[in-house]
Design an enzyme around this catalytic site. Structure first.
Site, mmCIF file in Angstrom:
data_model
loop_
_atom_site.group_PDB
_atom_site.id
_atom_site.type_symbol
_atom_site.label_atom_id
_atom_site.label_comp_id
_atom_site.label_asym_id
_atom_site.label_seq_id
_atom_site.Cartn_x
_atom_site.Cartn_y
_atom_site.Cartn_z
ATOM 1 N N GLU A 258 -89.547 -18.107 21.526
ATOM 2 C CA GLU A 258 -89.408 -19.524 21.879
ATOM 3 C C GLU A 258 -90.256 -19.934 23.078
ATOM 4 O O GLU A 258 -90.239 -19.286 24.132
ATOM 5 C CB GLU A 258 -87.941 -19.838 22.173
ATOM 6 C CG GLU A 258 -87.676 -21.301 22.488
ATOM 7 C CD GLU A 258 -86.196 -21.626 22.619
ATOM 8 O OE1 GLU A 258 -85.870 -22.785 22.906
ATOM 9 O OE2 GLU A 258 -85.365 -20.708 22.443
ATOM 10 N N LYS B 250 -83.082 -24.087 17.907
ATOM 11 C CA LYS B 250 -81.643 -24.231 17.755
ATOM 12 C C LYS B 250 -81.356 -24.226 16.266
ATOM 13 O O LYS B 250 -81.902 -25.030 15.511
ATOM 14 C CB LYS B 250 -81.144 -25.537 18.386
ATOM 15 C CG LYS B 250 -79.770 -25.432 18.957
ATOM 16 C CD LYS B 250 -79.807 -24.787 20.341
ATOM 17 C CE LYS B 250 -78.763 -23.670 20.418
ATOM 18 N NZ LYS B 250 -79.252 -22.529 21.137
#
Length: 415
Positions: free
Chosen positions: A219, A235
């Site tokens: 990420e 997410k």
């Protein structure tokens, strides 16, 4: 500031270079190398051959315009979640550590290795070519199985978080647990093996007398190039079994719970960047993209903006840290709830790791899928976003899915 970039006559891979440089540094009593691997500043790998990473605050340095694609050098380091923990808890590693490198090795997408430097730093090209061609004995590590907390502890924390959401205190929060164990051997060898087998997009390795950070993060937290900034929060997660599409990718995109997680955090990141960006420049060019990561499928979205002229990297971090994807919305209430629900401090986990270059800009990952090594102890944080629809057992299983590839790597099991 003078920047140079010179190609080397070598076909050494980044992982092999890390091994050679780590051996060279150790044998001569020099500070260890630092490495970024995956996709950093448009390059698959960047290595500082030797850098003293020491406890200290995020560095403040002026920015200069450099040649496109060139890094030159900069500050390698991390910011731990401890910096934002309202309870004041700390992990075993320093809360923040940074080190200056006046030269780096950078690999291009085509595989060419460049020796880059700032203001004439670094060795001659011929000396670096000779060093990279030198032998290095293979290094290894040993580690016991990671000890997991009681599943009931994590499930109880998830239940309490859901109750807080139902009471209207917040929309979402990240609830995490910590796996711990013992470690002996070479953290650099662990990193090189993980880069090879897991191919993470935002991997980072840092080490010093204080310990080591071995991150296989997928990420991006922040990328600032010139005045342009972007963040790609992750997410939404489902397990991935094998390299081919097992059906869970499409299932993830249709999951109301996972989509809601992502949209809420994307909106939070928009708000964070809106505090420091020019009015009207914050946009979401990519929303709810399904991407593979080690052991799982993820949903990610990208938020971009243009910083106001007076905004520094420190100002940008003050507006956005810790990352929204690993805290919750609203962020301040999520931080307080996390401190009350999690049994120990997070340490570096869910902080940020990367490089601040005076000519190339700033790039930081979100410190997930990250081992923290201190002495003979190793720790791995795992967790996930909790919404009103969260099932406590499913959230615990998500933690196990995220940890599984790293546990196999630590045990030396082929991926």
């Amino acid at each position: 500031m003078r920047v140079t970039s010179r190609p080397l006559r070598t076909d050494v891979t980044p992982s092999r270079a890390l091994s050679v440089l780590a051996h060279h540094a150790a044998s001569r009593g020099l500070p260890p190398p630092a490495m970024l691997s995956g996709n950093w500043f448009g390059s698959p790998a960047v290595i500082a051959p030797s850098v003293t990473v020491s406890p200290g605050d995020f560095p403040s340095a002026p920015a200069f315009d450099g040649p496109p694609g060139v890094i030159g050098g900069g500050w390698f380091g991390y910011l731990s979640y401890d910096l934002a923990d309202p309870s004041g808890r700390t992990g075993s590693l320093p809360a923040s550590a940074w080190g200056w490198a006046d030269h780096v090795l950078r690999w291009s997408a085509s595989g060419t290795c460049f020796l880059e430097s700032l203001d004439g730093g670094g060795p001659p090209v011929s000396a670096m070519e000779s060093l990279l061609a030198s032998p290095a004995p293979p290094e290894s590590w040993t580690a016991g199985p990671l000890r997991r907390p009681l599943p009931s502890d994590h499930r109880d924390a998830v239940k309490a978080c859901v109750h807080a959401i139902e009471a209207g205190e917040l929309f979402q929060a990240n609830v995490c647990s910590r796996f711990t164990g013992t470690f002996a051997g070479s953290p650099a060898a662990l990193f090189a093996a993980g880069v090879s087998s897991l191919a993470p997009r935002r991997a980072a390795f840092l080490a010093g007398s204080w310990g080591s950070v071995v991150s296989f993060s997928p990420e991006l937290f922040l990328a600032r190039h010139g005045r342009s900034v972007r963040s790609t929060p992750i997410k939404g997660t489902l397990p991935r079994r094998g390299p081919s599409d097992d059906g869970n990718a499409a299932l993830l995109r249709r999951s109301a719970k996972d989509v809601a997680e992502n949209v809420m955090i994307t909106d939070l990141v928009r708000n964070d960047l809106g505090r420091v960006c020019e009015v009207g420049t914050v946009a979401v060019p990519s929303l709810l993209r399904v991407r593979p990561a080690p052991g799982v499928w993820h949903l990610d979205s990208t938020v971009t903006g243009v910083l106001r002229p007076a905004v520094s990297d420190a100002d940008l971090l003050a507006a956005t840290f810790p990352p929204g994807s690993v805290t919750g919305a609203p962020k301040i209430r999520a931080l307080d709830l996390i401190a009350s629900l999690e049994g120990c401090g997070r340490g570096v986990y869910t902080g940020a790791i990367g490089l601040a270059s005076p000519v190339a800009g700033l790039e930081l990952n979100v410190a997930i899928r990250t081992f923290e090594i201190s002495g003979d102890a190793i720790a791995l944080g795992v967790g996930g976003g909790i919404t009103a629809d969260s099932d406590p057992e499913a959230e615990w299983q998500e933690c196990l899915h995220k940890a599984a590839p790293l546990e196999r790597l630590l045990a030396g099991v082929e991926q």
